[in-house]
Design a protein around this motif. Structure first.
Motif, PDB file in Angstrom:
ATOM      1  N   GLY A 105      -4.666  47.727 -35.396  1.00 31.67           N
ATOM      2  CA  GLY A 105      -3.719  48.030 -34.377  1.00 31.67           C
ATOM      3  C   GLY A 105      -2.793  46.909 -34.089  1.00 31.67           C
ATOM      4  N   TYR A 106      -3.424  45.815 -33.657  1.00 26.83           N
ATOM      5  CA  TYR A 106      -2.744  44.458 -33.388  1.00 26.83           C
ATOM      6  C   TYR A 106      -1.756  43.911 -34.645  1.00 26.83           C
ATOM      7  N   VAL A 107      -2.146  44.075 -35.900  1.00 27.14           N
ATOM      8  CA  VAL A 107      -1.556  43.744 -36.807  1.00 27.14           C
ATOM      9  C   VAL A 107      -0.437  44.716 -37.110  1.00 27.14           C
ATOM     10  N   ILE A 108      -0.509  45.972 -36.966  1.00 25.85           N
ATOM     11  CA  ILE A 108       0.548  47.052 -36.865  1.00 25.85           C
ATOM     12  C   ILE A 108       1.784  46.601 -35.818  1.00 25.85           C
ATOM     13  N   MET A 109       1.190  46.530 -34.675  1.00 23.70           N
ATOM     14  CA  MET A 109       1.928  46.407 -33.544  1.00 23.70           C
ATOM     15  C   MET A 109       2.834  45.089 -33.641  1.00 23.70           C
ATOM     16  N   TRP A 110       2.066  44.153 -34.020  1.00 27.52           N
ATOM     17  CA  TRP A 110       2.893  42.898 -34.113  1.00 27.52           C
ATOM     18  C   TRP A 110       3.955  42.790 -35.272  1.00 27.52           C
ATOM     19  N   THR A 111       3.663  43.587 -36.289  1.00 25.19           N
ATOM     20  CA  THR A 111       4.510  43.436 -37.556  1.00 25.19           C
ATOM     21  C   THR A 111       5.849  44.321 -37.045  1.00 25.19           C
ATOM     22  N   ALA A 112       5.510  45.487 -36.379  1.00 23.06           N
ATOM     23  CA  ALA A 112       6.483  46.514 -36.046  1.00 23.06           C
ATOM     24  C   ALA A 112       7.492  46.073 -35.084  1.00 23.06           C
ATOM     25  N   LEU A 113       6.825  45.134 -34.080  1.00 21.69           N
ATOM     26  CA  LEU A 113       7.901  44.594 -33.134  1.00 21.69           C
ATOM     27  C   LEU A 113       8.816  43.646 -33.502  1.00 21.69           C
ATOM     28  N   LYS A 114       8.470  43.025 -34.628  1.00 25.72           N
ATOM     29  CA  LYS A 114       9.517  42.177 -35.436  1.00 25.72           C
ATOM     30  C   LYS A 114      10.544  42.764 -36.006  1.00 25.72           C
ATOM     31  N   SER A 115      10.664  44.259 -36.304  1.00 30.18           N
ATOM     32  CA  SER A 115      11.550  45.027 -36.783  1.00 30.18           C
ATOM     33  C   SER A 115      12.259  45.869 -35.649  1.00 30.18           C
ATOM     34  N   LEU A 116      11.734  45.866 -34.205  1.00 33.38           N
ATOM     35  CA  LEU A 116      12.348  46.488 -33.333  1.00 33.38           C
ATOM     36  C   LEU A 116      13.201  45.509 -32.167  1.00 33.38           C
ATOM     37  N   PRO A 117      14.290  46.538 -31.964  1.00 30.45           N
ATOM     38  CA  PRO A 117      15.194  45.782 -31.117  1.00 30.45           C
ATOM     39  C   PRO A 117      14.456  45.194 -29.637  1.00 30.45           C
ATOM     40  N   LYS A 118      14.383  44.274 -29.278  1.00 32.48           N
ATOM     41  CA  LYS A 118      13.779  43.839 -28.156  1.00 32.48           C
ATOM     42  C   LYS A 118      14.217  44.714 -26.721  1.00 32.48           C
ATOM     43  N   GLU A 119      15.298  45.203 -26.573  1.00 34.56           N
ATOM     44  CA  GLU A 119      15.686  45.981 -25.395  1.00 34.56           C
ATOM     45  C   GLU A 119      15.027  47.475 -25.680  1.00 34.56           C
ATOM     46  N   MET A 120      14.508  47.959 -24.561  1.00 31.46           N
ATOM     47  CA  MET A 120      14.018  49.328 -24.727  1.00 31.46           C
ATOM     48  C   MET A 120      15.131  50.200 -24.245  1.00 31.46           C
ATOM     49  N   LYS A 121      15.942  50.666 -25.445  1.00 31.13           N
ATOM     50  CA  LYS A 121      17.068  51.623 -25.039  1.00 31.13           C
ATOM     51  C   LYS A 121      16.815  52.719 -26.269  1.00 31.13           C
ATOM     52  N   THR A 122      16.959  53.893 -25.818  1.00 25.30           N
ATOM     53  CA  THR A 122      16.754  55.196 -26.442  1.00 25.30           C
ATOM     54  C   THR A 122      18.037  55.124 -27.613  1.00 25.30           C
ATOM     55  N   THR A 123      19.076  54.502 -27.387  1.00 25.83           N
ATOM     56  CA  THR A 123      20.075  54.596 -28.130  1.00 25.83           C
ATOM     57  C   THR A 123      20.263  53.522 -29.542  1.00 25.83           C
ATOM     58  N   ASP A 124      19.240  52.710 -29.227  1.00 30.87           N
ATOM     59  CA  ASP A 124      19.278  51.702 -30.314  1.00 30.87           C
ATOM     60  C   ASP A 124      19.182  52.209 -31.933  1.00 30.87           C
ATOM     61  N   PHE A 125      18.708  53.321 -32.082  1.00 40.60           N
ATOM     62  CA  PHE A 125      18.662  53.973 -33.340  1.00 40.60           C
ATOM     63  C   PHE A 125      19.674  54.990 -33.823  1.00 40.60           C
ATOM     64  N   ASP A 126      20.299  55.186 -32.438  1.00 37.37           N
ATOM     65  CA  ASP A 126      21.214  56.516 -32.552  1.00 37.37           C
ATOM     66  C   ASP A 126      22.588  56.113 -33.263  1.00 37.37           C
TER      67      ASP A 126
END
Length: 206
Positions: free
Chosen positions: A185-206
């Motif tokens: 899970g750590y490997v998945i989460m760490w890698t996924a975070l590198k692809s996600l916007p840092k701001e927690m906004k619901t519109t980032d992918f919209d």
């Protein structure tokens, strides 16, 4: 950073992974697997996300239990919605096998295989998105698909990391009940975070 503090941080990190592993197994079994797997997985990724972002010691037990309870219904709905898509994909594959035209059937089988691979890869991003954003269930699935396909390098790195862990666990099976799930899970989460916007906004992918 002095060596004693380095060892302290490493020890704390390893202990938290061990505790997370135990909590995941316990809560999964407490929910008789069918009701416990997805909430336990959501709680696992929620704690891992916070530990990676804050990079310090966190109250693992408190956070895990709180997220397990608060996300119980939503995570189960999301998880079984994903399972439903998997069942539909399986039914589609069964129908394809009934097609008499061998050449056309072969094309559809190859397409189905690709869809199946993408389906399983997409699952790796579902819960990292779930704990990082506040969205509707279908948005999580859509955005997970976008990340799986749109971030091929990150996805390959993630798969390579999981492949190495799987190889190690195959040769040292005792690691699975100790830190196998949480480290994966750590490997998945760490890698996924590198692809996600840092701001927690619901519109980032919209």
């Amino acid at each position: 950073m002095d060596m004693s503090r380095w060892y302290l941080r490493l020890g704390t990190w390893a202990y938290n992974l061990f505790l997370l592993n135990l909590l995941w197994f316990f809560c999964t079994c407490a929910g008789f697997v069918v009701l416990g797997f997805f909430p336990a997985t959501a709680a696992l990724f929620s704690v891992l996300r916070r530990s990676i972002i804050e990079d310090n010691d966190i109250p693992v037990l408190k956070l895990f239990v709180r997220n397990f309870k608060t996300e119980f219904l939503k995570s189960n709905f999301l998880g079984y919605l994903y399972v439903l898509f998997g069942l539909l994909l399986y039914m589609y594959f069964q129908v394809v096998q009934l097609i008499p035209n061998n050449q056309f059937q072969s094309i559809l089988v190859n397409i189905t295989v690709v869809m199946t691979v993408v389906y399983f890869i997409t699952f790796l991003y579902v819960f990292p998105l779930f704990v990082h954003f506040d969205q509707k269930s279908f948005q999580y699935l859509r955005n997970a698909l976008i990340l799986a396909v749109g971030r091929p390098i990150r996805t390959i790195i993630m798969l390579l990391g999981l492949g190495v862990l799987s190889y190690i666990c195959m040769h040292i099976p005792v690691l699975i009940p100790v830190i196998g799930i949480s480290l994966s899970g750590y490997v998945i989460m760490w890698t996924a975070l590198k692809s996600l916007p840092k701001e927690m906004k619901t519109t980032d992918f919209d």
